[in-house]
Design a protein around this motif. Structure first.
Motif, PDB file in Angstrom:
ATOM      1  N   MET A   1      -8.044  -6.951  -7.185  1.00  0.00           N
ATOM      2  CA  MET A   1      -8.557  -6.283  -8.363  1.00  0.00           C
ATOM      3  C   MET A   1      -9.115  -4.933  -7.965  1.00  0.00           C
ATOM      4  N   PRO A   2      -8.280  -3.946  -7.751  1.00  0.00           N
ATOM      5  CA  PRO A   2      -8.850  -2.650  -7.380  1.00  0.00           C
ATOM      6  C   PRO A   2      -9.009  -1.726  -8.589  1.00  0.00           C
ATOM      7  N   TYR A   3     -10.069  -0.949  -8.523  1.00  0.00           N
ATOM      8  CA  TYR A   3     -10.317   0.129  -9.483  1.00  0.00           C
ATOM      9  C   TYR A   3     -10.681   1.355  -8.652  1.00  0.00           C
ATOM     10  N   VAL A   4     -10.053   2.492  -8.969  1.00  0.00           N
ATOM     11  CA  VAL A   4     -10.284   3.709  -8.205  1.00  0.00           C
ATOM     12  C   VAL A   4     -10.685   4.829  -9.151  1.00  0.00           C
ATOM     13  N   LYS A  35      -1.705  -5.867  -2.815  1.00  0.00           N
ATOM     14  CA  LYS A  35      -2.228  -6.170  -4.152  1.00  0.00           C
ATOM     15  C   LYS A  35      -1.139  -5.931  -5.208  1.00  0.00           C
ATOM     16  N   ASP A  36      -1.106  -6.773  -6.189  1.00  0.00           N
ATOM     17  CA  ASP A  36      -0.255  -6.573  -7.364  1.00  0.00           C
ATOM     18  C   ASP A  36      -0.655  -5.266  -8.060  1.00  0.00           C
ATOM     19  N   PRO A  37       0.273  -4.297  -8.173  1.00  0.00           N
ATOM     20  CA  PRO A  37      -0.106  -3.023  -8.814  1.00  0.00           C
ATOM     21  C   PRO A  37      -0.554  -3.182 -10.268  1.00  0.00           C
ATOM     22  N   HIS A  38      -0.182  -4.268 -10.912  1.00  0.00           N
ATOM     23  CA  HIS A  38      -0.614  -4.473 -12.304  1.00  0.00           C
ATOM     24  C   HIS A  38      -2.108  -4.792 -12.397  1.00  0.00           C
ATOM     25  N   LEU A  39      -2.757  -4.925 -11.245  1.00  0.00           N
ATOM     26  CA  LEU A  39      -4.204  -5.143 -11.240  1.00  0.00           C
ATOM     27  C   LEU A  39      -4.941  -3.893 -10.751  1.00  0.00           C
ATOM     28  N   THR A  40      -4.198  -2.818 -10.523  1.00  0.00           N
ATOM     29  CA  THR A  40      -4.824  -1.591 -10.018  1.00  0.00           C
ATOM     30  C   THR A  40      -4.905  -0.525 -11.116  1.00  0.00           C
ATOM     31  N   HIS A  41      -6.127  -0.085 -11.355  1.00  0.00           N
ATOM     32  CA  HIS A  41      -6.382   0.987 -12.324  1.00  0.00           C
ATOM     33  C   HIS A  41      -6.942   2.195 -11.566  1.00  0.00           C
TER      34      HIS A  41
ATOM     35  N   GLY B  53      -4.485   5.745 -14.827  1.00  0.00           N
ATOM     36  CA  GLY B  53      -3.263   5.196 -14.263  1.00  0.00           C
ATOM     37  C   GLY B  53      -3.319   3.683 -14.216  1.00  0.00           C
ATOM     38  N   TYR B  54      -2.211   3.065 -14.576  1.00  0.00           N
ATOM     39  CA  TYR B  54      -2.119   1.606 -14.555  1.00  0.00           C
ATOM     40  C   TYR B  54      -0.793   1.254 -13.879  1.00  0.00           C
TER      41      TYR B  54
ATOM     42  N   LYS E   5     -14.041   6.909  -5.317  1.00  0.00           N
ATOM     43  CA  LYS E   5     -14.659   5.575  -5.179  1.00  0.00           C
ATOM     44  C   LYS E   5     -13.548   4.533  -5.324  1.00  0.00           C
ATOM     45  N   GLU E   7     -13.056   0.536  -5.596  1.00  0.00           N
ATOM     46  CA  GLU E   7     -13.709  -0.768  -5.765  1.00  0.00           C
ATOM     47  C   GLU E   7     -12.681  -1.883  -5.579  1.00  0.00           C
ATOM     48  N   ALA E  69      -4.306 -12.166  -6.486  1.00  0.00           N
ATOM     49  CA  ALA E  69      -3.952 -10.795  -6.881  1.00  0.00           C
ATOM     50  C   ALA E  69      -2.826 -10.273  -5.997  1.00  0.00           C
ATOM     51  N   LYS E  71       0.700  -9.197  -4.450  1.00  0.00           N
ATOM     52  CA  LYS E  71       1.944  -8.648  -4.972  1.00  0.00           C
ATOM     53  C   LYS E  71       2.997  -9.751  -4.915  1.00  0.00           C
TER      54      LYS E  71
END
Lengths: 72, 72, 72, 72, 72, 72
Positions: A1-4, A35-41, B53-54, E5, E7, E69, E71
């Motif tokens: 679950m990444p958020y950047v 990580k699954d890119p669909h969980l990266t924002h 971005g998603y 950042k 996360e 999570a 890929k």
């Protein structure tokens, strides 16, 4: 679950450059952490030059003095 | 001492919807944690579609392709 | 594409209370904005009492003085 | 390596006030922690009154009611 | 003046993976925007699984159910 | 309604230094913007040296090389 969050001074970043950043960060996280890119924002925040301070001065003032953030 | 940041894509959220979010989050925290609401601040940040971005793509591009974030 | 950050002082919030906050915020956003909950991420950040300042004082000092954040 | 984010309601903060905040925070950190100011970045984020909630109400609504954030 | 950042859920990210993320993001920004890397700061924040909610559920609960999570 | 986040590398900041930062930032905002200090919250976030990147390198690596952030 990444958020950047990417914070940048607002100095003419184009839509294509933003897309390059978003794609690049997402691929980097996907490849490094599997990580699954669909969980990266990724969220880009452009900041006005009056609103960013560096070494105690507004970037708008630094730019007026001819001081840039360009790579040498 | 709670502080809440809500980040959303800028897609026509109304003033009333923002008020609903602010009231709802504040009540939720007050009721769940028994916190004085006068110590709870909520900040909403609407993000341009080019800046979110998603899965490696700008949301503006996803919307052009007809992909929405609506609940199914 | 919502992302929510909840910052709280670390004062014994339980796993169940966190789940209540996460579920409550996600439902609130889903219902208010009609967003797919699979695009909503909520991050809770518990902050040590020495690290949160209110009205110029550390919360740890306020608590030592008997000042709480409880709802009256 | 300090980074400071200052979030304020957008209520007529001037360029000079922003410079005062940036200089003041940078000096405070330099003097308190003996940090090289060239490693200190300060970002100011002005938030629209509809987007800041306090005690469950939008600040825009509080201002319409004559409630200010001024020091008494 | 970029600040980034990242996360992530705390799930065994190694020191080397963190270095890969920091180097990769810095290079991406340097190359895309021609920014001096000495002005780029990257901060990684690992979040406990009880503290990250996705689709209304704690990630710790999702992991107990065998939902990852990774890929595909 | 100000909220301030101060991010620092975790390198032995004392409780007293944190209090100095909290008091100093709150006073600065109160004096510069005439804000009621009871509406000002300051949150300090100490970041592990492996988790902060500068110019593409982890601060932990920079410290091992003898590179500090001290004021010269």
């Amino acid at each position: 679950m990444p958020y950047v969050k990417i914070e940048l001074t607002r100095e003419g970043v184009t839509r294509e450059q933003k897309q390059t950043l978003i794609k690049g960060v997402t691929d980097l996280i996907t490849n490094t952490l599997n990580k699954d890119p669909h969980l990266t924002h990724v969220v880009i925040n452009e900041v006005e030059l009056d609103d960013w301070g560096y070494a105690g001065e507004q970037v708008s003032v630094l730019r007026e003095k001819g001081i840039t953030a360009d790579k040498k």
